[in-house]
Design a protein around this motif. Structure first.
Motif, PDB file in Angstrom:
ATOM      1  N   VAL A 479     -81.194   3.676  92.035  1.00 37.20           N
ATOM      2  CA  VAL A 479     -80.500   4.563  91.077  1.00 37.20           C
ATOM      3  C   VAL A 479     -79.019   4.640  91.475  1.00 37.20           C
ATOM      4  N   PRO A 480     -78.227   3.578  91.221  1.00 37.77           N
ATOM      5  CA  PRO A 480     -76.805   3.571  91.624  1.00 37.77           C
ATOM      6  C   PRO A 480     -75.925   4.463  90.745  1.00 37.77           C
ATOM      7  N   GLU A 481     -76.496   5.020  89.658  1.00 39.42           N
ATOM      8  CA  GLU A 481     -75.702   5.886  88.775  1.00 39.42           C
ATOM      9  C   GLU A 481     -75.209   7.148  89.485  1.00 39.42           C
ATOM     10  N   VAL A 482     -75.933   7.591  90.506  1.00 38.10           N
ATOM     11  CA  VAL A 482     -75.536   8.803  91.242  1.00 38.10           C
ATOM     12  C   VAL A 482     -74.304   8.532  92.108  1.00 38.10           C
ATOM     13  N   MET A 483     -74.272   7.335  92.715  1.00 37.24           N
ATOM     14  CA  MET A 483     -73.165   7.012  93.623  1.00 37.24           C
ATOM     15  C   MET A 483     -71.862   6.758  92.867  1.00 37.24           C
ATOM     16  N   GLY A 484     -71.924   6.409  91.585  1.00 33.72           N
ATOM     17  CA  GLY A 484     -70.703   6.145  90.812  1.00 33.72           C
ATOM     18  C   GLY A 484     -69.741   7.323  90.805  1.00 33.72           C
ATOM     19  N   PRO A 485     -70.169   8.530  90.337  1.00 28.93           N
ATOM     20  CA  PRO A 485     -69.277   9.702  90.376  1.00 28.93           C
ATOM     21  C   PRO A 485     -68.841  10.069  91.788  1.00 28.93           C
ATOM     22  N   ILE A 486     -69.748   9.871  92.776  1.00 30.83           N
ATOM     23  CA  ILE A 486     -69.399  10.186  94.166  1.00 30.83           C
ATOM     24  C   ILE A 486     -68.282   9.265  94.658  1.00 30.83           C
ATOM     25  N   ALA A 487     -68.375   7.966  94.319  1.00 29.69           N
ATOM     26  CA  ALA A 487     -67.359   6.992  94.737  1.00 29.69           C
ATOM     27  C   ALA A 487     -65.983   7.365  94.191  1.00 29.69           C
ATOM     28  N   VAL A 488     -65.952   7.956  92.996  1.00 29.52           N
ATOM     29  CA  VAL A 488     -64.690   8.426  92.405  1.00 29.52           C
ATOM     30  C   VAL A 488     -64.200   9.663  93.137  1.00 29.52           C
ATOM     31  N   ALA A 489     -65.103  10.646  93.329  1.00 24.48           N
ATOM     32  CA  ALA A 489     -64.717  11.925  93.946  1.00 24.48           C
ATOM     33  C   ALA A 489     -64.229  11.754  95.381  1.00 24.48           C
ATOM     34  N   ILE A 490     -64.788  10.756  96.083  1.00 22.03           N
ATOM     35  CA  ILE A 490     -64.436  10.539  97.495  1.00 22.03           C
ATOM     36  C   ILE A 490     -62.946  10.268  97.680  1.00 22.03           C
ATOM     37  N   CYS A 491     -62.347   9.492  96.786  1.00 19.94           N
ATOM     38  CA  CYS A 491     -60.965   9.054  97.021  1.00 19.94           C
ATOM     39  C   CYS A 491     -59.920   9.953  96.369  1.00 19.94           C
ATOM     40  N   ILE A 492     -60.331  10.867  95.484  1.00 20.74           N
ATOM     41  CA  ILE A 492     -59.347  11.682  94.761  1.00 20.74           C
ATOM     42  C   ILE A 492     -58.580  12.649  95.670  1.00 20.74           C
ATOM     43  N   PRO A 493     -59.211  13.351  96.652  1.00 21.86           N
ATOM     44  CA  PRO A 493     -58.426  14.251  97.519  1.00 21.86           C
ATOM     45  C   PRO A 493     -57.249  13.577  98.228  1.00 21.86           C
ATOM     46  N   PRO A 494     -57.473  12.450  98.965  1.00 21.18           N
ATOM     47  CA  PRO A 494     -56.314  11.849  99.651  1.00 21.18           C
ATOM     48  C   PRO A 494     -55.311  11.209  98.693  1.00 21.18           C
ATOM     49  N   ILE A 495     -55.791  10.529  97.636  1.00 24.38           N
ATOM     50  CA  ILE A 495     -54.853   9.919  96.685  1.00 24.38           C
ATOM     51  C   ILE A 495     -54.067  11.023  95.959  1.00 24.38           C
ATOM     52  N   GLY A 496     -54.777  12.082  95.564  1.00 28.05           N
ATOM     53  CA  GLY A 496     -54.120  13.187  94.858  1.00 28.05           C
ATOM     54  C   GLY A 496     -53.057  13.860  95.703  1.00 28.05           C
ATOM     55  N   MET A 497     -53.344  14.090  96.998  1.00 30.04           N
ATOM     56  CA  MET A 497     -52.358  14.735  97.872  1.00 30.04           C
ATOM     57  C   MET A 497     -51.202  13.791  98.171  1.00 30.04           C
ATOM     58  N   GLY A 498     -51.506  12.490  98.262  1.00 32.66           N
ATOM     59  CA  GLY A 498     -50.418  11.517  98.437  1.00 32.66           C
ATOM     60  C   GLY A 498     -49.479  11.541  97.252  1.00 32.66           C
ATOM     61  N   LEU A 499     -50.036  11.554  96.037  1.00 32.79           N
ATOM     62  CA  LEU A 499     -49.216  11.639  94.816  1.00 32.79           C
ATOM     63  C   LEU A 499     -48.453  12.958  94.768  1.00 32.79           C
ATOM     64  N   ALA A 521     -52.930   5.787 101.252  1.00 30.74           N
ATOM     65  CA  ALA A 521     -53.538   4.516 101.704  1.00 30.74           C
ATOM     66  C   ALA A 521     -55.005   4.711 102.064  1.00 30.74           C
ATOM     67  N   MET A 522     -55.318   5.851 102.726  1.00 26.22           N
ATOM     68  CA  MET A 522     -56.705   6.130 103.093  1.00 26.22           C
ATOM     69  C   MET A 522     -57.571   6.306 101.846  1.00 26.22           C
ATOM     70  N   GLY A 523     -57.004   6.924 100.820  1.00 28.48           N
ATOM     71  CA  GLY A 523     -57.751   7.137  99.587  1.00 28.48           C
ATOM     72  C   GLY A 523     -58.164   5.829  98.942  1.00 28.48           C
ATOM     73  N   LEU A 524     -57.309   4.836  99.012  1.00 30.16           N
ATOM     74  CA  LEU A 524     -57.620   3.525  98.421  1.00 30.16           C
ATOM     75  C   LEU A 524     -58.831   2.889  99.094  1.00 30.16           C
ATOM     76  N   ILE A 525     -59.073   3.258 100.336  1.00 31.30           N
ATOM     77  CA  ILE A 525     -60.198   2.705 101.095  1.00 31.30           C
ATOM     78  C   ILE A 525     -61.378   3.686 101.110  1.00 31.30           C
ATOM     79  N   GLY A 526     -61.232   4.825 100.442  1.00 26.89           N
ATOM     80  CA  GLY A 526     -62.337   5.782 100.357  1.00 26.89           C
ATOM     81  C   GLY A 526     -62.505   6.656 101.572  1.00 26.89           C
ATOM     82  N   ILE A 527     -61.389   7.026 102.232  1.00 23.55           N
ATOM     83  CA  ILE A 527     -61.465   7.922 103.394  1.00 23.55           C
ATOM     84  C   ILE A 527     -60.994   9.310 102.965  1.00 23.55           C
ATOM     85  N   THR A 528     -61.956  10.180 102.626  1.00 28.74           N
ATOM     86  CA  THR A 528     -61.644  11.530 102.129  1.00 28.74           C
ATOM     87  C   THR A 528     -60.861  12.346 103.152  1.00 28.74           C
ATOM     88  N   GLU A 529     -61.108  12.091 104.440  1.00 27.38           N
ATOM     89  CA  GLU A 529     -60.487  12.895 105.501  1.00 27.38           C
ATOM     90  C   GLU A 529     -58.966  12.829 105.507  1.00 27.38           C
TER      91      GLU A 529
END
Length: 606
Positions: A479-499, A521-529
């Protein structure tokens, strides 16, 4: 150290690098450099650490190296101004370049202090801005020097002060010069100690403190306070000494302030008010020391994953020995992040005795999966426990071993007990959340909303882990449909704060703007931290912003039926994502919402 041959009234550089090269040319033509390229390299290296662009259109790039023959100052003006990553986000127009030879102690810092002292005067700065010739510049500096030398002490009383900012470069010395400048103007005898990047300068002696009418503490980081026992103190953030020096000096001379007692159990209203500033100061001490670990760890992890790629069903696939070593280094740095945050929060509260229990509390928070929020709780708990133990009234024979044995042992033990009782509820809470998620329908908008909020709430903490592990488990069940929204949410905090730091630079400190680049840069690789330093420094504005952006991004991904076949997130998983266009749209929209929202909230705060 400033003469006509080192002044240029019409700089032509269009950007920061061109201005630096042009200013170095002035010094080189004046014959004060042994090696032009080496000096330019040192200056650029200094700028990479943190920009020397101050405020009000002023920049003071400097370098200390054997490539300089003698200490010299060059001055240049740019009519249009250039972006110099200044503290206030404005273009820089007035440039002072300080060249100092190696082996001259901290002469360049003293010259910097001398210049900023003059530039704090609005009238002087305006005249400098309007000057048209080299002679006018020289005359202006000479007239101010003469005026300073003629100043005499007119008022009774003696004021001492300490200035300190987390970075220890610009605000520390600007605050000191602001107080000194205003004291000269008022005819007040003053001595100011600076706790800057070069250590403590002009240190206050026991005699200074004893003779002082009162003490001004303008600091945003921990300093030695015990020496002020029994003195009246006025405590303010470092920027206040730049903004209202006259008010602070007058209050001190008038006997206002709170008498400082290191072991006082009763706090006046004034002290209680200052404790709010104190809590923020303790937090920032932890954040500023944690930041290098976040950046170096995040960049190393990001590079190793980016160069290795992602495999469907397996996530990051790092097999190359060199890249694996790079990944391990990054993971080790990340592992130290929470203990360092906790340790330095505790040290700010209780001085050195707080460091050991703070580090241990942070490590236990890591083990329990409590994330940075658990680390913050551990840091404050360790600090105040250590401070309490430190103030015990013990027999004289025990006092010598209190700091190295009794305080760390007792406070570490108490913090360990506290974290034990916290870890059990966290584990139960994680299990309960997992069961709730299992009862929701895969692919539903409501589930995507909840997962987006959970992923961004504590960025690596228990709530984030529950959502991520749930999504990963669903991949193994087809059921990969669950991971799709998660994959998006993971990178938004660091990319959003960078922007956010790019579009609203004025709302962030220089160190935050530099951290924003690494976070992006971390957001592009999916590092929420990558967003943790921002959330730790300003949780009330940052956490709601990143949660809103992540939740909206996750919902868009669910509506667009985005699926992710790898237990990872961010644009790096694009090769194993279905409905790639909606995946990118969801990330872009969520990141922009986060960036805009956090800047609006910070402006409201100001």
């Amino acid at each position: 150290m400033l003469s006509k041959e080192f002044i240029k009234m019409n700089l032509t550089g269009k950007n920061k690098n061109e201005i630096l090269e042009e200013m170095v040319d002035i010094l080189d033509k004046g014959g004060v450099l042994n090696d032009k390229e080496e000096y330019l390299r040192v200056v650029k290296e200094r700028e990479a650490t943190s920009s020397t662009g101050l405020e009000e259109g002023i920049a003071i790039p400097h370098g200390k190296t054997k490539a300089v023959k003698k200490a010299t100052i060059a001055f240049g003006k740019s009519e249009t101004g250039v972006d110099f990553n200044s503290l206030d986000g404005e273009k820089a127009r007035l440039f002072f370049m300080i060249a100092a030879p190696e082996g001259t102690t901290d002469e360049h810092i003293e010259m910097l202090s001398k210049i900023t002292n003059k530039l704090l005067n609005d009238e002087f700065r305006e005249k400098l801005d309007n000057a048209k010739t080299e002679d006018e510049i020289i005359k202006l500096f000479n007239s101010v020097e003469k005026k300073e030398n003629e100043a005499t002490i007119k008022r009774d009383g003696y004021v001492v002060a300490v200035t300190a900012c987390p970075v220890g470069i610009a605000h520390t010395y600007m605050a000191a010069d602001s107080l000194i400048n205003k004291a000269l103007e008022l005819g007040v005898d003053i001595k100011v100690e600076t706790n800057g990047s070069v250590g403590v300068k002009n240190e206050l002696t026991t005699e200074d403190i004893k003779r002082a009418t009162g003490v001004i503490i303008a600091a945003d980081k921990s300093i030695d306070m015990d020496r002020f026992e029994g003195k009246k103190l006025i405590q303010v953030p470092v920027k206040e000494a730049i903004r209202i020096p006259e008010e602070l000096i007058n209050k001190t001379l008038n006997g206002e302030g709170t008498i400082f007692h290191s072991s006082s159990k009763k706090e006046s209203k004034t002290t209680a008010k200052n404790e709010k500033t104190g809590a923020y100061k303790h937090l920032m001490n932890g954040v500023s020391n944690m930041l290098p670990l976040v950046v170096c760890g995040g960049v190393l992890i990001a590079l190793s994953i980016a160069l290795s790629g992602i495999k469907a069903g397996a996530g990051a696939d790092v097999t190359n020995p060199f890249l694996k070593s790079m990944l391990d280094l990054g993971v080790t740095a990340f592992g130290l992040m929470i203990p360092v945050l906790s340790g330095y929060i505790a040290m700010s509260i209780a001085d050195r005795p707080g460091l050991a229990p703070g580090l241990v509390g942070g490590a236990l928070a890591n083990t329990a999966g409590a994330g940075f929020l658990g680390g913050m709780v551990a840091g404050f708990a360790a600090g105040y426990i250590a401070k309490w133990v430190k103030n015990w009234n013990v027999p004289a024979g025990l006092r010598p071993i209190m700091p190295i044995f009794v305080i760390p042992l007792v406070s570490t033990g108490l913090v360990g007990i506290l974290m034990y009782f916290i870890s059990s509820p966290i584990s139960g809470f994680m299990n309960a959340l997992t069961n709730v998620l299992k009862g929701m329908q895969a692919g539903s908008i409501f589930l995507a909303l909840i997962l987006g909020l959970m992923i961004s709430f504590d960025m690596g903490g228990p709530i984030n882990k529950v959502a991520f592990l749930f999504g990963s488990a669903m991949i193994t069940q087809g059921v990969p449909e669950v991971m799709g929204p998660i994959a998006v949410a993971i990178c938004i905090p660091p990319i959003g704060m960078g922007l956010a730091t790019m579009i609203g630079g004025k709302n962030f400190e220089i160190s935050e703007r530099e951290a924003g680049k690494a976070a992006f840069a971390m957001g592009l690789i999916g590092i929420t931290e990558g967003a943790i330093p921002f959330a730790a420094a300003d949780p009330l504005r940052v956490i709601p912003s990143i949660m809103t952006g992540s939740a909206i991004g996750a919902v868009i991904a669910a509506i667009g039926k985005v699926t992710d076949h790898a237990p990872h997130g961010g644009p790096i998983v694009l090769p194993v994502v279905d409905n790639k266009l909606m995946f990118i749209i969801a990330i872009v929209v969520g990141s922009l919402i986060t960036a805009i929202m956090v800047n609006i909230l910070k402006k409201i705060k100001k």
